[in-house]
Structures are given as structure tokens and as C-alpha cells.
Scaffold this active site. Structure first.
Site, PDB file in Angstrom:
ATOM      1  CE  LYS A 102       8.445   7.248   1.779  1.00 23.29           C
ATOM      2  NZ  LYS A 102       7.313   6.420   0.461  1.00 23.29           N
ATOM      3  CB  CYS A 141      -5.852  -0.112   7.346  1.00 19.95           C
ATOM      4  SG  CYS A 141      -7.212   1.161   7.864  1.00 19.95           S
ATOM      5  CD  GLU A 169      -3.443   4.543  13.223  1.00 18.29           C
ATOM      6  OE1 GLU A 169      -3.446   3.632  13.420  1.00 18.29           O
ATOM      7  OE2 GLU A 169      -3.296   5.961  14.263  1.00 18.29           O
ATOM      8  CD  GLU A 223      -4.386  -5.073   5.649  1.00 17.57           C
ATOM      9  OE1 GLU A 223      -3.617  -5.544   6.286  1.00 17.57           O
ATOM     10  OE2 GLU A 223      -5.182  -4.688   6.493  1.00 17.57           O
TER      11      GLU A 223
HETATM   12  P1  NAD Z   1       3.927  -0.316   2.876  1.00 20.68           P
HETATM   13  O1  NAD Z   1       4.060  -1.010   4.430  1.00 20.68           O
HETATM   14  O2  NAD Z   1       4.584  -0.986   2.118  1.00 20.68           O
HETATM   15  O3  NAD Z   1       4.154   1.159   3.090  1.00 20.68           O
HETATM   16  C1  NAD Z   1       4.072   2.277   3.613  1.00 20.68           C
HETATM   17  C2  NAD Z   1       4.680   3.367   3.479  1.00 20.68           C
HETATM   18  O4  NAD Z   1       6.327   2.819   4.220  1.00 20.68           O
HETATM   19  C3  NAD Z   1       5.159   3.793   1.919  1.00 20.68           C
HETATM   20  O5  NAD Z   1       5.344   5.256   2.093  1.00 20.68           O
HETATM   21  C4  NAD Z   1       6.260   3.439   1.596  1.00 20.68           C
HETATM   22  O6  NAD Z   1       6.806   3.921   0.893  1.00 20.68           O
HETATM   23  C5  NAD Z   1       7.008   3.231   3.268  1.00 20.68           C
HETATM   24  N1  NAD Z   1       8.275   2.070   3.190  1.00 20.68           N
HETATM   25  C6  NAD Z   1       8.271   1.193   2.741  1.00 20.68           C
HETATM   26  N2  NAD Z   1       9.219  -0.205   3.294  1.00 20.68           N
HETATM   27  C7  NAD Z   1      10.305   1.063   4.053  1.00 20.68           C
HETATM   28  C8  NAD Z   1      11.022   0.985   4.944  1.00 20.68           C
HETATM   29  N3  NAD Z   1      11.709  -0.070   4.162  1.00 20.68           N
HETATM   30  N4  NAD Z   1      11.663   2.197   6.184  1.00 20.68           N
HETATM   31  C9  NAD Z   1       9.872   2.940   5.709  1.00 20.68           C
HETATM   32  N5  NAD Z   1       9.207   3.200   5.519  1.00 20.68           N
HETATM   33  C10 NAD Z   1       9.157   2.098   4.311  1.00 20.68           C
HETATM   34  O7  NAD Z   1       2.683  -0.270   3.065  1.00 20.68           O
HETATM   35  P2  NAD Z   1       1.162  -0.652   1.273  1.00 20.68           P
HETATM   36  O8  NAD Z   1       1.626  -1.536   0.846  1.00 20.68           O
HETATM   37  O9  NAD Z   1       1.665   1.394   1.110  1.00 20.68           O
HETATM   38  O10 NAD Z   1      -0.493  -0.258   2.440  1.00 20.68           O
HETATM   39  C11 NAD Z   1      -0.803  -1.735   2.823  1.00 20.68           C
HETATM   40  C12 NAD Z   1      -0.571  -2.143   4.103  1.00 20.68           C
HETATM   41  O11 NAD Z   1      -0.449  -0.908   4.621  1.00 20.68           O
HETATM   42  C13 NAD Z   1      -1.523  -2.886   4.397  1.00 20.68           C
HETATM   43  O12 NAD Z   1      -1.235  -3.694   5.203  1.00 20.68           O
HETATM   44  C14 NAD Z   1      -2.774  -1.578   5.633  1.00 20.68           C
HETATM   45  O13 NAD Z   1      -3.764  -2.207   6.742  1.00 20.68           O
HETATM   46  C15 NAD Z   1      -2.004  -0.497   5.862  1.00 20.68           C
HETATM   47  N6  NAD Z   1      -2.759   0.625   6.169  1.00 20.68           N
HETATM   48  C16 NAD Z   1      -3.157   0.958   7.189  1.00 20.68           C
HETATM   49  C17 NAD Z   1      -4.032   1.798   8.072  1.00 20.68           C
HETATM   50  C18 NAD Z   1      -3.994   2.116   8.622  1.00 20.68           C
HETATM   51  O14 NAD Z   1      -4.879   3.240   9.564  1.00 20.68           O
HETATM   52  N7  NAD Z   1      -3.630   1.533  10.125  1.00 20.68           N
HETATM   53  C19 NAD Z   1      -4.415   2.834   6.806  1.00 20.68           C
HETATM   54  C20 NAD Z   1      -3.865   2.715   5.365  1.00 20.68           C
HETATM   55  C21 NAD Z   1      -3.109   1.095   5.431  1.00 20.68           C
END
Ligand code: NAD
Length: 479
Positions: A173, A282, A248, A381
Site C-alpha cells: 500500500k 527520515c 521504520e 521532526e
Molecule cells: P504517514 O505515516 O502519514 O504515511 C505513511 C504511510 O502510511 C502512507 O502510505 C499512508 O497512506 C499510510 N497510512 C496513513 N494513515 C494510515 C493508517 N491509519 N493506517 C495504515 N496506514 C496509514 O507518513 P508520511 O507523512 O507519509 O511520511 C512522513 C513520515 O515518515 C516522517 O515522519 C518520516 O520521518 C517517516 N519516514 C521514515 C522513514 C524510515 O525509513 N525510517 C522513511 C521515510 C519516511
């Protein structure tokens, strides 16, 4: 690739509820594509296709066969690298050169895991006389992968590449904000001959398709990359079915610079670590801790470097592109307005070029100085190109500052003192430590992941294969 379709069971499938999601180009804020809006029914179809794959050709494949098909996919990805980079740049807004690096990385992930597939094995364990005990590394079965928008290609590569190599069938997803490159990748997986159902991609919103995946009882393991808040929700949903989760999450990664460091080497790396992907990384080096005696001279040079940074549309291929969305832009503005309100000095910022469309989601890279360690700009962050600099007096203070946030993803140490390098590296609470360099984005081979609120479990490198397998112990009594 078909617009607004999911990829399920090796076919392009219209969404059950026939709804779509518009995709905006971050460089001009205009819609330019549509995605299928996935629902629980689409996720269920994808999980069933993956389960069927586990019980058919994919589940019965040998490690060598999996290796061969993944090498074929790696070769097709290499051929299509330029097309993938263009899709990724437009979709995420990142400058083309950064998208090219991401496309090169996804090729490397598939090469690496194709090569590793037939080198993963269990052990024999010395036990009581009359016994032979061995362990088998077995795939979990159906793995769910929830992927964010900042590095769709790279995160798919490190997560799905490893899961497939280990013999799992995957339901992915991706993020609603950016995932077109992954639909192109699915087309290449089809061409490579990946068996039906081994890879399934359902696009859609997180709270709909994402949540349906996290709580689906047919999933055996979840790999989640995203924000700590969503990571917690996903863990709670998965716990209903006792499904293991790899998380992650985010970071507030420090770069610790001592006065004896090679400042010519420090400067470009510190700038790149916060400007790359407009700080939406991240592992961004978002805190700069500098030994007091070197603080002013380094900040002078950094200020000049920040002022020279140019920000503009992805295709202009400048230092920095736009943020992903208006929502993300507002988040960064809120942090900067807090900084202003609390009297934190802005030392320098880059320039948005005049060619950048008004409606694009731009934010110039910004350098803040003397950020109090307790301020949210030093602890939370931002996920934008904002660097928080602060001085420290001695090594013990640097360590306390570095470890003093809820996160623990990556840290950088800059010093010529070998004993100090190792002493600090061991005491930092962080998943990765870089000494006299910084670059978690690269290094397909290097295990990656966090501690504390940055998550748990490791992806990348050979280590990921352990996470995508479960260990079975077989004890044979033969006297
Ligand atoms: P997010 O958590 O909003 O979204 C990440 C994913 O989760 C997306 O595919 C989103 O559709 C899905 N999602 C959102 N709500 C959900 C729910 N209720 N149930 C299941 N899935 C759901 O994060 P974002 O805004 O897309 O990304 C930014 C964040 O991700 C930052 O905090 C960043 O640091 C982190 N990040 C971490 C890494 C790593 O490897 N550690 C890599 C990239 C991003």
C-alpha cells in the site's frame, strides 16, 4: 500500466468502489494523474492473490529460481532507470538528479536481494548426544508493506525486494501523495515473469486501504515506513491478529562536529544532509551540534552555503525541489513561525527561483542558530529543509544533546580523534552512526532502522532477510 487501477494477481484491476484520488504535481500544485482509491475489498482481493501465490508457483519456487526472476527485474529496472527517475521527480517534486539516484538505488536493491536469495540459510546446533538439531529460515507467507511518499522507489526496493527474495508474497500500500513509479515497477515485474500474486499493489488513502491492510487477518508480517503516529496505529491494528511489525519511523538526527574536524569535508555533507529531498528524509541531519570554539566560523561558512542554495521545480534540477504537499508546507511554516515567536535567530536561507510556479509547495532551506535543546525545533521532526544549530562545550554535553530527543535513527560524528570516534559511536542511541561522513540514503548493503521512537527491526542489507523470515527449529533424535 493502467491509470487508476490496482495491480492484483498480476493483472490491472479497477477499484471495487470505482473511486479515484487526484495526484498533484508538487512543482506547480496542479493535478496531473489519478490513482485508484483502494478499499477493504481491494485489500482483501490482494491478500487472497498473495496467499494463492504462497500455495502455488511462488511458494514452491527454489531460492535459485527466485534469485533469477529478481535479477531479471533488476535488469529491466536498469533499462528503465531514466523513465523511472522522471516519473519519481515529477511525482515527488525532488530534483531530477536526486530521483536518478533513487532509480539507481532501486536497481541495486533488486540486484543485492536477487544475489542474496540463495545465500540465506539456517544452522545446525550442537545439542545432546543422539540428536541433530537444525534451523530453517522460512518466509512469513503474506507480507504487507506500507510505504511513504518521500522515497517510493527506494523504500519499495529495500522492503519488497528483501521480502520477495526471502520467498514471501507481498501486498503493498504505497502513499497517496506519490507512488506512480511503483505502478511502473509493477509493469516491469510482470515482464520479468514474477509469478501471479507474488507482488500486489493497492493504492489508496492510509485510513482506508492502509488500515484495511494493517488489520487484515490474512497478513503474516507488516513492514511500515512512515510517521511515528501512524506507526503506533498500525502496530495496534496488527496486534489484533498478533502480526509482527517492522517500524521504520522518523528521526531528529544529530551531526556532532568537533573543533578538530576537517571543516572542508563537513560543510557540503551537512548541507546536503538537510537539503536532500527538501529535508523530507527520515535520516535527515536536522540537528547540528558544534564544539563551541568552532561554532562561529562553521556557522559563517554554512550561512554562505545556505544563501547560495536554489529552490525550484523538479525538472530545473536545482539544489532543492518543493515539499510534497500544501499540508507538509504548512507543517514546516508552523515550525518556523514558532521559531520566530520564540526569538530563535534565522541565520540564512536559500532562494526560490523566479521560474517556480506560485502554486508549487516551495520552502527555502533555512538555517537556525542557538536553538535551545528543549525547543520543539531541537526535538521534533520538521520534515522540511530546516537545520537547527547549537553549540556544545565538551564531549559529554555533545552526547547528552545527541541522545536527548525521543528519536534514535542516525548520527554523524566529525572528529580526527580515533578514541573519541569509537567512544561516542558506542554511546549514541542510534541505529546507524557515520564517522567523518553521513549518508544513510546510500548503502543498500547497510542494515538500517532505529531505536526509541524511530522504530524497531532492520531493513536493508542482509539483515533484512532475517526480518522477512521466521525461524523453525527441528530436533531429530537418532541415538
Ligand atoms: P504517514 O505515516 O502519514 O504515511 C505513511 C504511510 O502510511 C502512507 O502510505 C499512508 O497512506 C499510510 N497510512 C496513513 N494513515 C494510515 C493508517 N491509519 N493506517 C495504515 N496506514 C496509514 O507518513 P508520511 O507523512 O507519509 O511520511 C512522513 C513520515 O515518515 C516522517 O515522519 C518520516 O520521518 C517517516 N519516514 C521514515 C522513514 C524510515 O525509513 N525510517 C522513511 C521515510 C519516511
Amino acid at each position: 500500466m493502467q491509470e487508476a487501477h490496482h495491480f492484483i494477481g498480476n493483472r490491472w484491476v479497477a477499484p471495487a468502489q470505482e473511486q479515484t484520488i487526484p495526484v498533484l504535481d508538487p512543482s506547480d500544485g496542479q493535478p496531473f494523474a489519478v490513482l485508484a482509491r483502494g478499499s477493504a475489498a481491494d485489500i482483501d482481493a490482494a491478500v487472497q492473490a498473495a496467499r494463492a501465490a504462497c500455495e502455488a508457483a511462488w511458494g514452491n519456487s527454489s531460492a535459485a529460481e527466485r534469485s533469477r526472476v529478481l535479477f531479471r527485474l533488476a535488469a529491466l529496472l536498469a533499462e528503465q532507470q531514466d523513465a523511472l527517475a522522471h516519473i519519481e521527480a515529477r511525482d515527488t517534486g525532488k530534483p531530477l538528479k536526486q530521483a536518478r539516484a533513487d532509480a539507481a538505488a532501486v536497481v541495486r536493491y533488486f540486484e543485492f536481494y536477487a544475489g542474496a536469495a540463495d545465500k540465506l540459510h539456517g544452522q545446525t546446533i550442537p545439542y545432546q548426544t543422539g540428536y541433530t538439531v537444525l534451523t530453517l529460515r522460512e518466509p512469513h507467507g503474506v507480507t504487507g508493506h506500507i510505504i511513504p511518499w518521500n522515497y517510493p522507489l527506494q523504500i519499495f526496493g529495500r522492503s519488497v525486494g528483501a521480502a520477495l527474495a526471502a520467498g514471501n508474497a507481498c501486498v503493498v500500500k504505497p502513499a497517496e501523495d506519490a507512488c506512480l513509479s511503483l505502478l511502473k515497477l509493477a509493469e516491469l515485474a510482470q515482464q520479468a515473469g514474477l509469478p501471479d500474486g507474488a507482488l500486489n499493489i493497492v493504492t489508496g488513502y492510509g485510513h482506508e486501504a492502509g488500515a484495511a491492510l494493517a488489520r487484515h487477518p490474512g497478513i503474516d508480517h507488516i513492514s511500515f515506513t512512515g510517521s511515528p503516529q501512524t506507526g503506533k496505529l498500525v502496530t495496534q491494528m496488527a496486534a489484533e491478529n498478533h502480526v509482527p511489525v517492522t517500524l521504520e519511523l522518523g528521526g531528529k538526527s544529530p551531526q556532532i562536529v568537533f573543533a578538530d574536524a576537517d571543516m572542508d569535508a563537513v560543510l557540503p555533507v551537512v548541507v546536503n544532509a538537510i537539503v536532500q529531498n527538501a529535508g523530507q528524509t527520515c535520516s535527515a541531519g536536522s540537528r547540528l551540534l558544534v564544539e563551541r570554539s568552532a561554532y562561529e566560523p562553521l556557522l559563517d561558512r554554512l550561512g554562505q552555503a545556505f544563501e547560495a542554495l536554489q529552490v525550484g521545480p523538479a525538472m530545473l534540477d536545482l539544489d532543492c525541489g518543493p515539499l510534497i504537499s500544501a499540508k507538509q508546507q504548512q507543517r514546516v511554516w508552523d515550525f518556523l513561525s514558532d521559531a520566530q515567536h520564540d526569538g530563535i535567530a534565522m541565520l540564512a536561507h536559500g532562494q526560490v527561483v523566479p521560474e517556480a510556479p506560485e502554486a508549487g509547495f516551495y520552502q527555502a532551506p533555512t538555517l537556525l542558530r542557538d536553538v535551545p535543546p528543549s525547543h520543539r525545533l531541537a526535538r521534533e521532526e520538521v520534515f522540511g529543509p530546516v537545520l537547527a544549530a547549537m553549540p556544545f562545550e565538551q564531549e559529554s554535553d555533545a552526547l547528552q544533546l545527541a541522545n536527548g530527543t525521543p528519536f534514535g535513527l542516525v548520527a554523524g560524528i566529525w572528529t580526527r580523534d580515533g578514541a573519541r570516534q569509537l567512544r561516542l559511536a558506542r554511546r549514541l542511541r542510534s541505529g546507524q552512526v557515520f564517522i567523518n561522513n553521513y549518508g544513510a540514503g546510500g548503502g543498500v548493503e547497510l542494515p538500517f532502522g532505529g531505536v526509541k521512537h524511530s522504530g524497531h527491526g532492520r531493513e536493508k542489507g542482509f539483515e533484512a532477510l532475517y526480518g522477512f523470515t521466521t525461524l523453525k527449529t527441528i530436533a531429530i533424535r537418532h541415538d
